[in-house]
Scaffold this motif. Structure first.
Motif, mmCIF file in Angstrom:
data_model
loop_
_atom_site.group_PDB
_atom_site.id
_atom_site.type_symbol
_atom_site.label_atom_id
_atom_site.label_comp_id
_atom_site.label_asym_id
_atom_site.label_seq_id
_atom_site.Cartn_x
_atom_site.Cartn_y
_atom_site.Cartn_z
ATOM 1 N N VAL A 183 -1.990 84.736 -34.519
ATOM 2 C CA VAL A 183 -2.793 83.677 -35.121
ATOM 3 C C VAL A 183 -2.092 83.190 -36.387
ATOM 4 O O VAL A 183 -1.498 83.978 -37.114
ATOM 5 C CB VAL A 183 -4.257 84.156 -35.353
ATOM 6 N N GLU A 184 -2.121 81.869 -36.581
ATOM 7 C CA GLU A 184 -1.429 81.289 -37.738
ATOM 8 C C GLU A 184 -2.333 81.317 -38.961
ATOM 9 O O GLU A 184 -3.460 80.838 -38.937
ATOM 10 C CB GLU A 184 -1.001 79.849 -37.398
ATOM 11 N N LYS A 185 -1.849 81.898 -40.028
ATOM 12 C CA LYS A 185 -2.509 81.931 -41.343
ATOM 13 C C LYS A 185 -4.016 82.232 -41.284
ATOM 14 O O LYS A 185 -4.839 81.405 -41.661
ATOM 15 C CB LYS A 185 -2.236 80.625 -42.084
ATOM 16 N N PRO A 186 -4.361 83.421 -40.787
ATOM 17 C CA PRO A 186 -5.782 83.765 -40.684
ATOM 18 C C PRO A 186 -6.388 84.162 -42.034
ATOM 19 O O PRO A 186 -5.656 84.536 -42.954
ATOM 20 C CB PRO A 186 -5.765 84.987 -39.764
ATOM 21 N N ALA B 238 3.130 90.552 -40.129
ATOM 22 C CA ALA B 238 3.335 89.104 -40.214
ATOM 23 C C ALA B 238 4.627 88.677 -39.528
ATOM 24 O O ALA B 238 5.566 89.466 -39.381
ATOM 25 C CB ALA B 238 3.371 88.690 -41.677
ATOM 26 N N ILE B 239 4.650 87.398 -39.151
ATOM 27 C CA ILE B 239 5.851 86.800 -38.552
ATOM 28 C C ILE B 239 6.757 86.369 -39.694
ATOM 29 O O ILE B 239 6.292 85.752 -40.649
ATOM 30 C CB ILE B 239 5.441 85.568 -37.718
ATOM 31 N N LEU B 240 8.042 86.707 -39.608
ATOM 32 C CA LEU B 240 8.956 86.183 -40.634
ATOM 33 C C LEU B 240 9.841 85.105 -40.013
ATOM 34 O O LEU B 240 9.783 84.850 -38.807
ATOM 35 C CB LEU B 240 9.733 87.318 -41.307
HETATM 36 C C1 G1P Z 1 5.948 79.578 -41.072
HETATM 37 C C2 G1P Z 1 5.206 80.002 -39.808
HETATM 38 C C3 G1P Z 1 4.486 81.325 -40.034
HETATM 39 C C4 G1P Z 1 5.462 82.377 -40.518
HETATM 40 C C5 G1P Z 1 6.220 81.863 -41.762
HETATM 41 C C6 G1P Z 1 7.354 82.827 -42.139
HETATM 42 O O1 G1P Z 1 5.003 79.256 -42.061
HETATM 43 O O2 G1P Z 1 4.310 78.979 -39.427
HETATM 44 O O3 G1P Z 1 3.895 81.754 -38.823
HETATM 45 O O4 G1P Z 1 4.778 83.561 -40.819
HETATM 46 O O5 G1P Z 1 6.816 80.580 -41.524
HETATM 47 O O6 G1P Z 1 7.970 82.436 -43.316
HETATM 48 P P1 G1P Z 1 5.379 78.418 -43.385
HETATM 49 O O7 G1P Z 1 6.033 79.380 -44.328
HETATM 50 O O8 G1P Z 1 6.306 77.325 -42.936
HETATM 51 O O9 G1P Z 1 4.082 77.895 -43.923
#
Ligand code: G1P
Length: 286
Positions: A188-191, A201-203
């Motif tokens: 999920v994106e930014k929960p 978290a996704i990096l």
């Molecule tokens: C993006 C992605 C997010 C990820 C992040 C890592 O977000 O949408 O899922 O965790 O990069 O840096 P942003 O940093 O562009 O808001």
């Protein structure tokens, strides 16, 4: 062998205004090298020979930076400054093709990656978000590419974060975990903290199988009218196995001012020519 990398660099860099007004945020230096070059070097080190920047009309200095500059090279040589030539026109750039695709409007990270489809077509590729800078023995990209070689699947770089900061990232729900390899069952994106499925978290490093383009086209825009990469991966998970591995090393989020300063200090301390002087400066300040 993965040969192509996509680097989204079209963002406005609002957090770095006024520095990012006439200089793209990605061109701001950590010590003496623009932030984006760290990601480019990481990609080249792992065998990438085609770098596709998803950029905007305002950012042509990125293109100038990765082009060979013969004029300045000649001037450097004429004035006996030959040892600067490698810094100006690094040899490692010579066998790399740099491509630039203009993202016409800011429709999110997913839309940015989709812009690269015409150059990628039907092969696996990597995405590097240059805001994330890493210091590690094996590069972050190396760590996820190794897992892609084993699984032939989409692989995402992951790291554990403080729950208080989880709302800034895409967050995964881990499925089966075997030998540090995490099969991802959802994301999920930014929960909000209370909705986060984990503290993982996704990096900003991804390996994608080409089917991601199909899902990027299917995905619906979110409430801010953006196409989220995370939502496309979520669709991919419904049809294919998607894996992640926890990155082993230091990470700096240079998208924030604190992270940018942190990376600057860390790299300055790592540099043998500056280490002692910088330590003294820090001690004196404290
Ligand atoms: C993006 C992605 C997010 C990820 C992040 C890592 O977000 O949408 O899922 O965790 O990069 O840096 P942003 O940093 O562009 O808001």
């Amino acid at each position: 062998m993965i040969k192509k990398a996509v680097l989204p660099v079209a963002g406005l860099g609002t957090r770095f205004l006024p520095a990012s007004k006439a200089t793209p945020k990605e061109m701001l230096p950590i010590i003496d090298k623009p932030l984006v070059q760290y990601a480019v070097e990481e990609a080249i080190k792992e065998g990438i020979n085609e770098i596709i920047f998803i950029t905007s009309n305002e950012k042509n200095s990125i293109e100038r930076h990765f082009k060979k500059n013969k004029k300045i090279e000649t001037r450097l040589i004429r004035s006996g400054k030959n040892n600067f030539v490698e810094k100006l026109n690094p040899k490692i750039f010579e066998n790399v093709t740099f491509k630039y695709v203009i993202q016409k409007s800011q429709k999110g990270l997913g839309d940015a990656v989709l812009q690269a489809e015409k150059y990628i077509k039907n092969e696996s590729f990597v995405v590097l978000l240059p805001d994330d800078l890493f210091i590690s023995k094996k590069t972050c990209l190396n760590q996820i590419i190794s897992l892609n070689k084993k699984t032939d699947s989409t692989v995402i770089g992951l790291n554990k974060v403080d729950k208080a900061k989880i709302h800034k990232y895409g967050v995964i729900k881990p499925g089966i975990v075997k030998n540090k390899i995490i099969q991802i069952s959802d994301m999920v994106e930014k929960p909000l903290i209370k909705n986060a499925p984990s503290d993982i978290a996704i990096l900003g490093r991804y390996v994608f199988t080409p089917s991601i383009f199909k899902y990027l086209k299917k995905v619906k825009r979110d409430s801010s009218n953006e196409i989220q990469l995370t939502n496309a991966i979520k669709l991919q998970i419904e049809h294919e196995e998607v894996f992640g591995c926890i990155y082993n090393g230091q990470k700096f989020d240079c998208g924030s001012k604190e992270g940018f300063v942190h990376a600057t200090i860390a790299l300055a301390l790592k540099d043998k020519t500056m280490n002692r002087k910088i330590k003294k400066i820090i001690r004196d300040i404290i």
